[in-house]
Design a protein around this motif. Structure first.
Motif, PDB file in Angstrom:
ATOM      1  N   GLU A 313      20.346 -12.443 -22.960  1.00 31.33           N
ATOM      2  CA  GLU A 313      19.329 -11.599 -23.588  1.00 31.33           C
ATOM      3  C   GLU A 313      17.985 -12.292 -23.746  1.00 31.33           C
ATOM      4  O   GLU A 313      17.081 -11.755 -24.379  1.00 31.33           O
ATOM      5  N   VAL A 314      17.856 -13.482 -23.215  1.00 28.24           N
ATOM      6  CA  VAL A 314      16.619 -14.245 -23.358  1.00 28.24           C
ATOM      7  C   VAL A 314      15.703 -13.995 -22.158  1.00 28.24           C
ATOM      8  O   VAL A 314      16.154 -13.896 -21.017  1.00 28.24           O
ATOM      9  N   VAL A 315      14.414 -13.902 -22.432  1.00 19.83           N
ATOM     10  CA  VAL A 315      13.400 -13.767 -21.389  1.00 19.83           C
ATOM     11  C   VAL A 315      12.731 -15.123 -21.190  1.00 19.83           C
ATOM     12  O   VAL A 315      12.309 -15.763 -22.160  1.00 19.83           O
ATOM     13  N   VAL A 316      12.641 -15.562 -19.945  1.00 23.53           N
ATOM     14  CA  VAL A 316      11.932 -16.792 -19.618  1.00 23.53           C
ATOM     15  C   VAL A 316      10.781 -16.422 -18.680  1.00 23.53           C
ATOM     16  O   VAL A 316      10.997 -15.749 -17.667  1.00 23.53           O
ATOM     17  N   ALA A 317       9.585 -16.831 -19.050  1.00 27.55           N
ATOM     18  CA  ALA A 317       8.403 -16.464 -18.273  1.00 27.55           C
ATOM     19  C   ALA A 317       7.588 -17.695 -17.922  1.00 27.55           C
ATOM     20  O   ALA A 317       7.552 -18.677 -18.662  1.00 27.55           O
ATOM     21  N   ALA A 355      13.267 -10.454 -26.342  1.00 27.01           N
ATOM     22  CA  ALA A 355      11.961  -9.801 -26.160  1.00 27.01           C
ATOM     23  C   ALA A 355      12.137  -8.428 -25.519  1.00 27.01           C
ATOM     24  O   ALA A 355      12.946  -8.244 -24.610  1.00 27.01           O
ATOM     25  N   THR A 356      11.371  -7.465 -25.991  1.00 27.31           N
ATOM     26  CA  THR A 356      11.381  -6.123 -25.420  1.00 27.31           C
ATOM     27  C   THR A 356      10.301  -5.999 -24.357  1.00 27.31           C
ATOM     28  O   THR A 356       9.438  -6.876 -24.211  1.00 27.31           O
ATOM     29  N   GLY A 372      -5.573 -15.553 -17.356  1.00 27.99           N
ATOM     30  CA  GLY A 372      -4.356 -15.996 -16.683  1.00 27.99           C
ATOM     31  C   GLY A 372      -3.394 -14.876 -16.350  1.00 27.99           C
ATOM     32  O   GLY A 372      -3.776 -13.715 -16.161  1.00 27.99           O
ATOM     33  N   TYR A 373      -2.121 -15.231 -16.314  1.00 24.45           N
ATOM     34  CA  TYR A 373      -1.066 -14.312 -15.888  1.00 24.45           C
ATOM     35  C   TYR A 373       0.237 -14.659 -16.591  1.00 24.45           C
ATOM     36  O   TYR A 373       0.387 -15.737 -17.177  1.00 24.45           O
ATOM     37  N   LEU A 374       1.183 -13.743 -16.527  1.00 22.89           N
ATOM     38  CA  LEU A 374       2.546 -13.973 -17.010  1.00 22.89           C
ATOM     39  C   LEU A 374       3.514 -13.402 -15.994  1.00 22.89           C
ATOM     40  O   LEU A 374       3.435 -12.214 -15.661  1.00 22.89           O
ATOM     41  N   THR A 375       4.396 -14.240 -15.498  1.00 19.06           N
ATOM     42  CA  THR A 375       5.404 -13.841 -14.514  1.00 19.06           C
ATOM     43  C   THR A 375       6.790 -14.026 -15.110  1.00 19.06           C
ATOM     44  O   THR A 375       7.092 -15.090 -15.652  1.00 19.06           O
ATOM     45  N   LEU A 376       7.629 -13.018 -15.008  1.00 21.47           N
ATOM     46  CA  LEU A 376       8.995 -13.134 -15.495  1.00 21.47           C
ATOM     47  C   LEU A 376       9.826 -13.974 -14.521  1.00 21.47           C
ATOM     48  O   LEU A 376       9.829 -13.716 -13.315  1.00 21.47           O
ATOM     49  N   LEU A 377      10.517 -14.964 -15.049  1.00 22.13           N
ATOM     50  CA  LEU A 377      11.484 -15.719 -14.254  1.00 22.13           C
ATOM     51  C   LEU A 377      12.884 -15.170 -14.492  1.00 22.13           C
ATOM     52  O   LEU A 377      13.538 -14.685 -13.586  1.00 22.13           O
ATOM     53  N   GLU A 378      13.326 -15.249 -15.733  1.00 25.51           N
ATOM     54  CA  GLU A 378      14.659 -14.766 -16.096  1.00 25.51           C
ATOM     55  C   GLU A 378      14.512 -13.701 -17.177  1.00 25.51           C
ATOM     56  O   GLU A 378      13.721 -13.851 -18.106  1.00 25.51           O
ATOM     57  N   ALA A 379      15.282 -12.632 -17.051  1.00 28.38           N
ATOM     58  CA  ALA A 379      15.242 -11.555 -18.033  1.00 28.38           C
ATOM     59  C   ALA A 379      16.457 -10.660 -17.824  1.00 28.38           C
ATOM     60  O   ALA A 379      17.039 -10.639 -16.730  1.00 28.38           O
ATOM     61  N   PRO A 380      16.869  -9.918 -18.851  1.00 27.99           N
ATOM     62  CA  PRO A 380      17.947  -8.947 -18.658  1.00 27.99           C
ATOM     63  C   PRO A 380      17.605  -7.969 -17.542  1.00 27.99           C
ATOM     64  O   PRO A 380      16.423  -7.660 -17.306  1.00 27.99           O
TER      65      PRO A 380
END
Length: 422
Positions: A313-317, A355-356, A372-380
């Motif tokens: 359930e963790v988001v890594v960005a 995180a939702t 800048g930017y934000l890119t999802l690496l790991e997420a549900p």
């Protein structure tokens, strides 16, 4: 009709074909088989077969970063380079290394250390990370502060094209200017342009001494010190700013923290450490780590951001900002967020529990405001379906698509995993 495994059986033999459950694969991929060629020729033969049958192929090394990037459009075949794990040449005097893509950094590091040399990366999941996977995801880590990115240290590459042909660029010497600089193009391409089979890196000498200065305090004071440090003649090999939650995880209390690591000959390290301590004002606290403690804090930092036990359930960005905006952006994070920013480049990693989609979109908007930017690496899985993983809105998409058409005209390599759904 013959299955994928049956078709590849004559090429790889039973040892080279694995059932999908042999790897801890993301559920959305659902491949028919996992292929593990043991030579570059076998890798090329598998890709030629995949091209003939129009299979969708997702390459990987040990599989530690298969969840990174976009969800993709499924896979008929996972193609692992795990058995391509040989060191081809270690030119000790020239300080270069040529190795196959499946070589694990954890196994390579002790071999290089015997000659007091090392590859200047500290990637996620360092116990499993392979050289090919590190390059494909551009996963340099904190050492980028001193040694630059992977693009700076990669001097030669071999990869297998979509049709099974082997392509090469660069060479085995540092001052090589022959041909197109495909090393930079393949770095961070997530396996969408070709399957890396062999790499040549420049190496660096292991330094005589190492110390880390830990500075804690209020955000404004840490930010001012960080700005002064960037403009100073000091040369830390790593310079990271940690969120309060991550600092607390490492035992420094729930306060903004700066880690600055210096490595050189012993007198040089002492001089730089003393210079930094002299810059620390009365509003900040500082202490110095040396010996085993110096190494442990950086290991613990990586383990906190990329633990070996999965947390679904963790988001890594991955976040990139103007370096001057990193401390201010950290203040916008939910309180429990584990975050690290490299003080020189403004690149960072954020670990967000629970995180939702709304939280991610808000943080992405704030990152864009900060340049800048934000890119999802790991997420549900559900979150990656609801939120654009890359969130790219720049003007290079047409060029990226043109490159994809040139290198993978049938879109059979990691389809849907890269920017713009490529």
């Amino acid at each position: 009709m013959a299955t994928v495994a049956e078709i590849l059986g004559d090429t790889l033999g039973s040892d080279g074909i694995l059932a999908p459950d042999a790897f801890d694969l993301p559920t959305h991929l659902n491949p028919a088989a996992v292929a593990c060629p043991a030579t570059e020729a076998e890798l090329a033969a598998v890709m030629a077969c995949a091209y003939e049958h129009r299979w969708r192929v997702v390459p990987c090394g040990s599989g530690s970063k298969l969840t990174w990037g976009g969800l993709g459009h499924g896979a008929d075949l996972i193609l692992s380079t795990a058995r391509l794990n040989q060191v081809i040449d270690h030119a000790v005097g020239d300080m270069t290394l040529t190795a196959q893509a499946g070589v694990q950094l954890a196994e390579l590091a002790p071999r290089l250390a015997q000659h007091r040399q090392f590859l200047a990366v500290d990637p996620a999941y360092p116990d499993r990370a392979t050289l090919g996977g590190i390059v494909a995801t551009a996963d340099t880590g904190s050492l980028r502060q001193r040694y630059g990115s992977l693009r700076d240290m990669l001097i030669g590459i071999s990869f297998v094209r979509y049709d099974g042909q082997i392509a090469k660029a660069g060479g085995r010497v540092v001052k090589n200017v022959a041909g197109y600089d495909l090393m930079k193009l393949m770095t961070g391409s997530y396996g969408t342009l070709g399957i890396i089979s062999q790499l040549t890196f420049r190496l660096y000498p292991v330094q005589e001494a190492s110390k880390t200065v830990v500075v804690t305090g209020a955000a404004d004071s840490v930010n001012a010190l960080l700005g002064a440090l960037r403009l100073s003649p000091l040369t830390p090999v790593a310079m990271d700013v940690l969120s309060p939650a991550l600092a607390a995880r490492l035992g420094y209390g729930e306060t903004l923290t700066l880690l600055a690591r210096f490595q050189a000959i012993a007198p040089g390290v002492d001089e730089q450490v003393d210079s930094l301590l002299a810059m620390v004002g009365t509003e900040l606290s500082a202490h110095v780590l040396e010996g085993p403690e110096d190494g442990r804090v950086w290991t613990a930092l990586t383990e906190a951001l990329f633990p070996s036990a999965p947390e679904p359930e963790v988001v890594v960005a991955k976040v990139g900002l103007r370096a001057s905006q990193a401390v201010a952006w950290l203040a916008t994070l939910p309180p429990a967020s584990l975050a690290r920013f490299h003080g020189g480049s403004g690149l960072g990693t954020v670990r967000l529990p629970g995180a939702t989609a709304a939280v991610v979109q808000n943080l992405r908007a704030l990152a864009a405001t900060a340049g800048g930017y934000l890119t999802l690496l790991e997420a549900p899985l559900g979150l990656k379906k609801d939120v654009d993983v890359w969130g790219y809105s720049g003007n290079a998409l047409a060029l990226i698509k043109a490159l994809k058409r040139q290198f993978d005209p049938d879109s059979g390599l990691s389809p849907g995993r890269f920017v713009g759904g490529l």
